[in-house]
Design a protein around this motif. Sequence first.
Motif, PDB file in Angstrom:
ATOM      1  N   MET A 107       0.745  -1.080   0.035  1.00  0.00           N
ATOM      2  CA  MET A 107       0.049  -0.085   0.119  1.00  0.00           C
ATOM      3  C   MET A 107       0.749   1.495   0.085  1.00  0.00           C
ATOM      4  SD  MET A 107      -2.509   0.658   2.414  1.00  0.00           S
ATOM      5  CE  MET A 107      -3.959   0.150   2.899  1.00  0.00           C
ATOM      6  N   ILE A 108       0.201   2.248  -0.751  1.00  0.00           N
ATOM      7  CA  ILE A 108       0.981   3.347  -0.657  1.00  0.00           C
ATOM      8  C   ILE A 108      -0.052   4.313  -0.112  1.00  0.00           C
ATOM      9  CG2 ILE A 108       1.729   5.196  -2.354  1.00  0.00           C
ATOM     10  CD1 ILE A 108       3.242   2.544  -1.919  1.00  0.00           C
ATOM     11  N   LYS A 109       1.159   5.183   0.892  1.00  0.00           N
ATOM     12  CA  LYS A 109       0.916   6.477   1.314  1.00  0.00           C
ATOM     13  C   LYS A 109       1.302   8.175   0.557  1.00  0.00           C
ATOM     14  CE  LYS A 109      -1.552   4.821   6.026  1.00  0.00           C
ATOM     15  NZ  LYS A 109      -1.893   5.734   7.018  1.00  0.00           N
ATOM     16  N   HIS A 110      -0.281   8.816   0.253  1.00  0.00           N
ATOM     17  CA  HIS A 110       0.595   9.830  -0.328  1.00  0.00           C
ATOM     18  C   HIS A 110       0.271  11.079   0.639  1.00  0.00           C
ATOM     19  CE1 HIS A 110       0.970  12.901  -3.325  1.00  0.00           C
ATOM     20  NE2 HIS A 110      -0.190  13.705  -3.142  1.00  0.00           N
ATOM     21  N   ILE A 111       0.920  12.060   1.410  1.00  0.00           N
ATOM     22  CA  ILE A 111       0.169  12.826   2.207  1.00  0.00           C
ATOM     23  C   ILE A 111       1.372  14.285   1.826  1.00  0.00           C
ATOM     24  CG2 ILE A 111       0.723  13.752   4.746  1.00  0.00           C
ATOM     25  CD1 ILE A 111       1.165  11.067   5.152  1.00  0.00           C
ATOM     26  N   VAL A 124      -3.988  19.298   5.640  1.00  0.00           N
ATOM     27  CA  VAL A 124      -3.305  18.168   5.251  1.00  0.00           C
ATOM     28  C   VAL A 124      -4.287  16.787   4.578  1.00  0.00           C
ATOM     29  CG1 VAL A 124      -3.847  16.923   7.452  1.00  0.00           C
ATOM     30  CG2 VAL A 124      -1.579  16.167   6.026  1.00  0.00           C
ATOM     31  N   LEU A 125      -3.557  16.755   3.763  1.00  0.00           N
ATOM     32  CA  LEU A 125      -4.824  15.440   2.611  1.00  0.00           C
ATOM     33  C   LEU A 125      -3.950  14.109   2.808  1.00  0.00           C
ATOM     34  CD1 LEU A 125      -5.969  14.045   0.209  1.00  0.00           C
ATOM     35  CD2 LEU A 125      -4.355  15.613  -1.471  1.00  0.00           C
ATOM     36  N   THR A 126      -4.265  13.016   2.778  1.00  0.00           N
ATOM     37  CA  THR A 126      -4.046  11.347   3.514  1.00  0.00           C
ATOM     38  C   THR A 126      -4.380  10.700   2.271  1.00  0.00           C
ATOM     39  OG1 THR A 126      -2.960  11.912   5.804  1.00  0.00           O
ATOM     40  CG2 THR A 126      -2.872   9.891   4.651  1.00  0.00           C
ATOM     41  N   THR A 127      -4.008  10.372   1.312  1.00  0.00           N
ATOM     42  CA  THR A 127      -4.614   9.025   0.266  1.00  0.00           C
ATOM     43  C   THR A 127      -3.965   7.575   0.727  1.00  0.00           C
ATOM     44  OG1 THR A 127      -3.233   9.774  -1.473  1.00  0.00           O
ATOM     45  CG2 THR A 127      -5.760  11.031  -1.319  1.00  0.00           C
ATOM     46  N   THR A 128      -4.563   6.945   0.896  1.00  0.00           N
ATOM     47  CA  THR A 128      -3.890   5.914   0.075  1.00  0.00           C
ATOM     48  C   THR A 128      -4.291   4.813  -1.252  1.00  0.00           C
ATOM     49  OG1 THR A 128      -5.656   4.498   1.228  1.00  0.00           O
ATOM     50  CG2 THR A 128      -3.946   4.967   2.868  1.00  0.00           C
ATOM     51  N   HIS A 129      -3.237   4.522  -2.124  1.00  0.00           N
ATOM     52  CA  HIS A 129      -3.400   4.083  -2.933  1.00  0.00           C
ATOM     53  C   HIS A 129      -2.638   1.889  -2.871  1.00  0.00           C
ATOM     54  CE1 HIS A 129      -3.589   7.744  -4.782  1.00  0.00           C
ATOM     55  NE2 HIS A 129      -2.856   8.208  -3.461  1.00  0.00           N
ATOM     56  N   ASN A 130      -3.414   0.954  -3.776  1.00  0.00           N
ATOM     57  CA  ASN A 130      -2.543  -0.029  -4.246  1.00  0.00           C
ATOM     58  C   ASN A 130      -1.105  -0.144  -4.623  1.00  0.00           C
ATOM     59  OD1 ASN A 130      -4.782  -1.041  -2.432  1.00  0.00           O
ATOM     60  ND2 ASN A 130      -5.834  -1.846  -4.677  1.00  0.00           N
ATOM     61  N   SER A 131      -1.005   0.994  -5.332  1.00  0.00           N
ATOM     62  CA  SER A 131       0.664   0.870  -6.069  1.00  0.00           C
ATOM     63  C   SER A 131       0.952   2.016  -6.100  1.00  0.00           C
ATOM     64  CB  SER A 131       0.806   0.055  -7.432  1.00  0.00           C
ATOM     65  OG  SER A 131      -0.275   0.399  -7.757  1.00  0.00           O
ATOM     66  N   VAL A 132       2.373   2.396  -7.054  1.00  0.00           N
ATOM     67  CA  VAL A 132       2.466   3.536  -6.962  1.00  0.00           C
ATOM     68  C   VAL A 132       1.854   3.881  -8.226  1.00  0.00           C
ATOM     69  CG1 VAL A 132       5.326   4.685  -8.034  1.00  0.00           C
ATOM     70  CG2 VAL A 132       5.197   3.243  -6.277  1.00  0.00           C
ATOM     71  N   ASP A 133       1.707   3.309  -9.093  1.00  0.00           N
ATOM     72  CA  ASP A 133       0.980   3.617 -10.510  1.00  0.00           C
ATOM     73  C   ASP A 133      -0.618   3.657 -10.704  1.00  0.00           C
ATOM     74  OD1 ASP A 133       3.248   2.232 -12.233  1.00  0.00           O
ATOM     75  OD2 ASP A 133       2.623   0.235 -12.684  1.00  0.00           O
ATOM     76  N   ASP A 134      -1.063   3.202  -9.256  1.00  0.00           N
ATOM     77  CA  ASP A 134      -1.906   3.180  -8.853  1.00  0.00           C
ATOM     78  C   ASP A 134      -2.138   5.434  -7.950  1.00  0.00           C
ATOM     79  OD1 ASP A 134      -3.686   1.712  -9.463  1.00  0.00           O
ATOM     80  OD2 ASP A 134      -4.778   1.125  -8.168  1.00  0.00           O
ATOM     81  N   GLY A 141       0.213   7.163  -9.239  1.00  0.00           N
ATOM     82  CA  GLY A 141       0.687   8.305 -10.889  1.00  0.00           C
ATOM     83  C   GLY A 141      -0.902   8.461 -11.462  1.00  0.00           C
ATOM     84  N   THR A 142      -2.129   7.592 -11.629  1.00  0.00           N
ATOM     85  CA  THR A 142      -2.857   7.525 -11.790  1.00  0.00           C
ATOM     86  C   THR A 142      -3.928   8.274 -11.181  1.00  0.00           C
ATOM     87  OG1 THR A 142      -3.177   5.125 -12.988  1.00  0.00           O
ATOM     88  CG2 THR A 142      -5.017   6.378 -13.109  1.00  0.00           C
ATOM     89  N   TYR A 143      -4.111   8.387 -10.285  1.00  0.00           N
ATOM     90  CA  TYR A 143      -5.043   9.269  -9.778  1.00  0.00           C
ATOM     91  C   TYR A 143      -4.062  10.950  -9.188  1.00  0.00           C
ATOM     92  CZ  TYR A 143      -5.425  12.193  -4.903  1.00  0.00           C
ATOM     93  OH  TYR A 143      -5.758  13.363  -4.523  1.00  0.00           O
ATOM     94  N   ALA A 144      -2.998  10.687 -10.472  1.00  0.00           N
ATOM     95  CA  ALA A 144      -2.725  12.076 -10.077  1.00  0.00           C
ATOM     96  C   ALA A 144      -2.518  13.135 -10.979  1.00  0.00           C
ATOM     97  CB  ALA A 144      -0.965  11.720  -9.314  1.00  0.00           C
ATOM     98  N   ALA A 145      -2.395  11.882 -12.093  1.00  0.00           N
ATOM     99  CA  ALA A 145      -2.889  12.224 -13.805  1.00  0.00           C
ATOM    100  C   ALA A 145      -4.788  12.430 -13.608  1.00  0.00           C
ATOM    101  CB  ALA A 145      -2.041  11.466 -14.719  1.00  0.00           C
ATOM    102  N   HIS A 146      -5.378  12.324 -13.214  1.00  0.00           N
ATOM    103  CA  HIS A 146      -6.481  11.991 -13.284  1.00  0.00           C
ATOM    104  C   HIS A 146      -7.691  13.346 -14.035  1.00  0.00           C
ATOM    105  CE1 HIS A 146     -11.031  11.186 -12.742  1.00  0.00           C
ATOM    106  NE2 HIS A 146     -11.176   9.217 -12.636  1.00  0.00           N
ATOM    107  N   PRO A 147      -7.911  13.062 -14.577  1.00  0.00           N
ATOM    108  CA  PRO A 147      -9.133  14.702 -14.721  1.00  0.00           C
ATOM    109  C   PRO A 147     -10.035  14.866 -13.140  1.00  0.00           C
ATOM    110  CG  PRO A 147      -9.513  13.532 -16.450  1.00  0.00           C
ATOM    111  CD  PRO A 147      -9.048  11.967 -15.834  1.00  0.00           C
ATOM    112  N   ASP A 148     -10.444  14.795 -12.532  1.00  0.00           N
ATOM    113  CA  ASP A 148     -11.358  14.749 -11.957  1.00  0.00           C
ATOM    114  C   ASP A 148     -10.100  15.764 -10.973  1.00  0.00           C
ATOM    115  OD1 ASP A 148     -13.977  14.270 -12.827  1.00  0.00           O
ATOM    116  OD2 ASP A 148     -13.888  12.858 -12.181  1.00  0.00           O
ATOM    117  N   HIS A 149      -8.887  14.502 -10.783  1.00  0.00           N
ATOM    118  CA  HIS A 149      -7.802  15.559  -9.601  1.00  0.00           C
ATOM    119  C   HIS A 149      -7.626  16.462 -10.439  1.00  0.00           C
ATOM    120  CE1 HIS A 149      -3.500  14.822  -7.669  1.00  0.00           C
ATOM    121  NE2 HIS A 149      -4.537  15.591  -6.662  1.00  0.00           N
ATOM    122  N   GLN A 150      -7.433  16.833 -11.620  1.00  0.00           N
ATOM    123  CA  GLN A 150      -6.627  17.917 -11.927  1.00  0.00           C
ATOM    124  C   GLN A 150      -7.376  18.611 -11.326  1.00  0.00           C
ATOM    125  OE1 GLN A 150      -3.967  18.808 -12.770  1.00  0.00           O
ATOM    126  NE2 GLN A 150      -3.019  15.885 -11.667  1.00  0.00           N
TER     127      GLN A 150
END
Length: 100
Positions: free
Chosen positions: A1-5, A59-69, A71-80
């Motif tokens: 699991m990846i944590k993004h803070i 502060v924002l904390t998100t979790t993702h199943n992988s580094v690729d996930d 990256g997909t979240y970061a680039a997603h149009p809704d996130h952008q």
Amino acid sequence: MIKHIVAFRLKKELSADEKADAMNTMKARLEALPPMIAELETVEVGLNFNPTDAAFDVVLTTTHNSVDDLGTYAAHPDHQEVVKFILSVISDRVVVDYEV
């Protein structure tokens, strides 16, 4: 699991009301993302109450199943779309990504 803070500091020129509105808008928009982005497992947004100059505002904390996930979240149009708003109200941010 990846944590993004990410910690955000809002622009000093915002009035107290503008700052509160921006913080609440950031929280609402970030917390609305999970149903839109499959690669976003969890989201937690905290609003700071510590008045010291060293404190960040949000502060924002998100979790993702992988580094690729992540990256997909970061680039997603809704996130952008949310990122565009956030960049309009912040002066600074710091980021930590790590594997759990």
